[in-house]
Design a protein around this motif. Structure first.
Motif, PDB file in Angstrom:
ATOM      1  N   LEU A 297     -27.230  15.051  -7.555  1.00 22.56           N
ATOM      2  CA  LEU A 297     -27.093  16.471  -7.894  1.00 22.56           C
ATOM      3  C   LEU A 297     -28.145  16.921  -8.906  1.00 22.56           C
ATOM      4  N   ALA A 298     -28.335  16.146  -9.974  1.00 19.87           N
ATOM      5  CA  ALA A 298     -29.312  16.554 -10.992  1.00 19.87           C
ATOM      6  C   ALA A 298     -30.726  16.651 -10.426  1.00 19.87           C
ATOM      7  N   PRO A 299     -31.245  15.647  -9.707  1.00 19.96           N
ATOM      8  CA  PRO A 299     -32.593  15.808  -9.155  1.00 19.96           C
ATOM      9  C   PRO A 299     -32.703  17.007  -8.215  1.00 19.96           C
ATOM     10  N   THR A 300     -31.650  17.253  -7.447  1.00 20.59           N
ATOM     11  CA  THR A 300     -31.686  18.387  -6.523  1.00 20.59           C
ATOM     12  C   THR A 300     -31.786  19.707  -7.275  1.00 20.59           C
ATOM     13  N   LEU A 301     -30.921  19.893  -8.269  1.00 22.05           N
ATOM     14  CA  LEU A 301     -30.872  21.176  -8.958  1.00 22.05           C
ATOM     15  C   LEU A 301     -32.033  21.354  -9.934  1.00 22.05           C
ATOM     16  N   LEU A 302     -32.508  20.280 -10.542  1.00 23.84           N
ATOM     17  CA  LEU A 302     -33.681  20.409 -11.420  1.00 23.84           C
ATOM     18  C   LEU A 302     -34.934  20.714 -10.600  1.00 23.84           C
ATOM     19  N   THR A 303     -35.047  20.085  -9.451  1.00 26.11           N
ATOM     20  CA  THR A 303     -36.176  20.392  -8.569  1.00 26.11           C
ATOM     21  C   THR A 303     -36.105  21.851  -8.121  1.00 26.11           C
ATOM     22  N   ARG A 304     -34.924  22.284  -7.750  1.00 25.05           N
ATOM     23  CA  ARG A 304     -34.753  23.684  -7.343  1.00 25.05           C
ATOM     24  C   ARG A 304     -35.119  24.633  -8.483  1.00 25.05           C
ATOM     25  N   ALA A 305     -34.858  24.239  -9.714  1.00 27.57           N
ATOM     26  CA  ALA A 305     -35.148  25.099 -10.857  1.00 27.57           C
ATOM     27  C   ALA A 305     -36.644  25.251 -11.109  1.00 27.57           C
ATOM     28  N   VAL A 306     -37.409  24.177 -10.917  1.00 28.27           N
ATOM     29  CA  VAL A 306     -38.845  24.260 -11.209  1.00 28.27           C
ATOM     30  C   VAL A 306     -39.667  24.783 -10.043  1.00 28.27           C
ATOM     31  N   LEU A 307     -39.137  24.738  -8.834  1.00 30.95           N
ATOM     32  CA  LEU A 307     -39.936  25.055  -7.655  1.00 30.95           C
ATOM     33  C   LEU A 307     -40.493  26.481  -7.637  1.00 30.95           C
ATOM     34  N   PRO A 308     -39.701  27.499  -7.964  1.00 33.04           N
ATOM     35  CA  PRO A 308     -40.275  28.842  -7.884  1.00 33.04           C
ATOM     36  C   PRO A 308     -41.555  29.004  -8.703  1.00 33.04           C
ATOM     37  N   GLY A 309     -41.543  28.487  -9.926  1.00 29.14           N
ATOM     38  CA  GLY A 309     -42.740  28.585 -10.756  1.00 29.14           C
ATOM     39  C   GLY A 309     -43.892  27.794 -10.193  1.00 29.14           C
ATOM     40  N   MET A 310     -43.619  26.602  -9.686  1.00 30.88           N
ATOM     41  CA  MET A 310     -44.681  25.790  -9.101  1.00 30.88           C
ATOM     42  C   MET A 310     -45.279  26.479  -7.881  1.00 30.88           C
ATOM     43  N   LEU A 311     -44.415  27.041  -7.044  1.00 35.35           N
ATOM     44  CA  LEU A 311     -44.917  27.725  -5.848  1.00 35.35           C
ATOM     45  C   LEU A 311     -45.736  28.959  -6.224  1.00 35.35           C
ATOM     46  N   GLU A 312     -45.309  29.667  -7.252  1.00 43.90           N
ATOM     47  CA  GLU A 312     -46.050  30.843  -7.700  1.00 43.90           C
ATOM     48  C   GLU A 312     -47.434  30.463  -8.204  1.00 43.90           C
ATOM     49  N   ARG A 313     -47.508  29.297  -8.882  1.00 47.07           N
ATOM     50  CA  ARG A 313     -48.794  28.833  -9.421  1.00 47.07           C
ATOM     51  C   ARG A 313     -49.591  28.009  -8.413  1.00 47.07           C
ATOM     52  N   SER A 314     -48.968  27.720  -7.260  1.00 42.07           N
ATOM     53  CA  SER A 314     -49.595  26.891  -6.219  1.00 42.07           C
ATOM     54  C   SER A 314     -49.998  25.522  -6.751  1.00 42.07           C
ATOM     55  N   ALA A 315     -49.183  24.990  -7.657  1.00 38.76           N
ATOM     56  CA  ALA A 315     -49.475  23.681  -8.247  1.00 38.76           C
ATOM     57  C   ALA A 315     -48.215  23.129  -8.894  1.00 38.76           C
ATOM     58  N   GLY A 316     -48.082  21.813  -8.857  1.00 40.71           N
ATOM     59  CA  GLY A 316     -46.951  21.158  -9.511  1.00 40.71           C
ATOM     60  C   GLY A 316     -46.685  19.809  -8.871  1.00 40.71           C
ATOM     61  N   THR A 317     -45.970  18.977  -9.602  1.00 38.23           N
ATOM     62  CA  THR A 317     -45.655  17.637  -9.126  1.00 38.23           C
ATOM     63  C   THR A 317     -44.211  17.308  -9.467  1.00 38.23           C
ATOM     64  N   ILE A 318     -43.523  16.726  -8.500  1.00 34.06           N
ATOM     65  CA  ILE A 318     -42.138  16.288  -8.691  1.00 34.06           C
ATOM     66  C   ILE A 318     -42.073  14.806  -8.368  1.00 34.06           C
ATOM     67  N   ILE A 319     -41.621  14.011  -9.325  1.00 36.11           N
ATOM     68  CA  ILE A 319     -41.466  12.570  -9.138  1.00 36.11           C
ATOM     69  C   ILE A 319     -39.983  12.244  -9.201  1.00 36.11           C
ATOM     70  N   ASN A 320     -39.450  11.652  -8.135  1.00 32.94           N
ATOM     71  CA  ASN A 320     -38.056  11.237  -8.080  1.00 32.94           C
ATOM     72  C   ASN A 320     -37.999   9.713  -8.166  1.00 32.94           C
ATOM     73  N   VAL A 321     -37.457   9.212  -9.253  1.00 34.17           N
ATOM     74  CA  VAL A 321     -37.431   7.768  -9.487  1.00 34.17           C
ATOM     75  C   VAL A 321     -36.183   7.181  -8.850  1.00 34.17           C
ATOM     76  N   GLY A 322     -36.382   6.394  -7.827  1.00 29.04           N
ATOM     77  CA  GLY A 322     -35.296   5.689  -7.153  1.00 29.04           C
ATOM     78  C   GLY A 322     -35.452   4.198  -7.342  1.00 29.04           C
ATOM     79  N   GLY A 323     -35.518   3.464  -6.232  1.00 30.87           N
ATOM     80  CA  GLY A 323     -35.693   2.027  -6.334  1.00 30.87           C
ATOM     81  C   GLY A 323     -35.751   1.415  -4.946  1.00 30.87           C
ATOM     82  N   MET A 324     -36.222   0.183  -4.865  1.00 32.05           N
ATOM     83  CA  MET A 324     -36.335  -0.504  -3.579  1.00 32.05           C
ATOM     84  C   MET A 324     -34.981  -0.746  -2.929  1.00 32.05           C
ATOM     85  N   ILE A 325     -33.900  -0.621  -3.700  1.00 32.87           N
ATOM     86  CA  ILE A 325     -32.562  -0.744  -3.118  1.00 32.87           C
ATOM     87  C   ILE A 325     -32.338   0.333  -2.059  1.00 32.87           C
ATOM     88  N   ALA A 326     -33.147   1.387  -2.069  1.00 33.35           N
ATOM     89  CA  ALA A 326     -33.066   2.408  -1.023  1.00 33.35           C
ATOM     90  C   ALA A 326     -33.243   1.811   0.369  1.00 33.35           C
TER      91      ALA A 326
END
Length: 258
Positions: free
Chosen positions: A108-137
């Motif tokens: 939930l947190a990665p989903t909603l935090l990503t959703r929160a930053v996306l509008p600004g990133m899209l407006e600026r046409s730049a940004g990076t999102i890193i989701n830290v998971g693990g090889m257990i995936a």
């Protein structure tokens, strides 16, 4: 103006290594964590950049909302969804409140935090999102002999992988990059919090994980697995995924007839 990074779980392990590296590279930081003393220490360690400490518990809806509000209000250039919880046990033994915390922190947190930053990133046409998971995936097909059991934890990391891949495709051509960062066993406090002694197990340093992540972005990787030498193994997994997805038909498979 300096670039701005928001790092969750910034007070220890991979999150702290990200915070230190990004600050040394000149980023200002919004550093999210639960331990206020460690947040204060992080601020003091980087006097040459602006570090905004944000005490919040991402296992709770209130904590997620607070960080999402901060993310939406600031021109975040880099979001590192790193926070984790050490709820690593069979589902039958996992208390309901711990299952909820795990889903909140890793899904939930990665989903909603990503959703929160996306509008600004899209407006600026730049940004990076890193989701830290693990090889257990990748461990879903493992046989029952593989221990420890970890259905919810492994499922959450598998979600982060698919989420990152699908989001990267959604954002293609926008200037916003997405990375799923999938380390193996890392030398952090994560396992000691579960009472597990892995001192005899070879482990990657958190600093090497961050190095791999940043280099993976330079290489254009959507999935970065710091400990996998042969990248064709990852390509084979994803090719098999797409082959299975494309191999479906509206007709009932013959093995289900009769």
């Amino acid at each position: 103006m300096s670039a701005l990074a928001l790092v969750t779980g910034a007070t220890s392990g991979i999150g702290r290594a990200f915070a230190d590296r990004l600050a040394s590279d000149g980023y200002d930081l919004i550093a999210v964590g639960r331990n206020t003393a460690r947040l204060d220490e992080l601020v003091a360690a980087h006097p040459d950049v602006t570090v905004r400490p944000l005490a919040a518990d991402l296992s709770t809806p209130e904590g997620i909302d607070a960080v999402a509000a901060a993310a939406a209000d600031a021109p975040v250039d880099l979001l590192v969804n790193n926070a984790g919880v050490a709820h690593y046990m069979p589902l039958a033994d996992l208390p309901a409140e711990k299952a909820t915390e795990l889903v909140n922190v890793k899904i939930l947190a990665p989903t909603l935090l990503t959703r929160a930053v996306l509008p600004g990133m899209l407006e600026r046409s730049a940004g990076t999102i890193i989701n830290v998971g693990g090889m257990i995936a990748f461990s879903g097909p493992a046989p029952s002999s593989v221990m420890p059991r970890r259905a919810v934890y492994g499922g959450a990391l598998a979600h982060l992988l698919a989420f990152s891949q699908l989001l990267a495709a959604e954002l293609e051509g926008t200037g916003v990059r997405v990375q799923a960062l999938l380390p193996g066993v890392v030398a952090t406090e994560f396992h000691t919090r579960q009472g597990m002694d892995l001192s005899a197990v070879p482990r990657m340093s958190a600093e090497d994980v961050v190095t791999a992540s940043l280099r993976g972005l330079e290489l254009g990787e959507t999935v970065t697995a710091p400990g996998v030498e042969d990248a064709s193994l990852l390509d084979a997994v994803f090719a098999a995924d797409l082959a299975a997805f494309g191999g479906q038909s509206p007709q009932l498979a013959t093995r289900y007839n009769g």
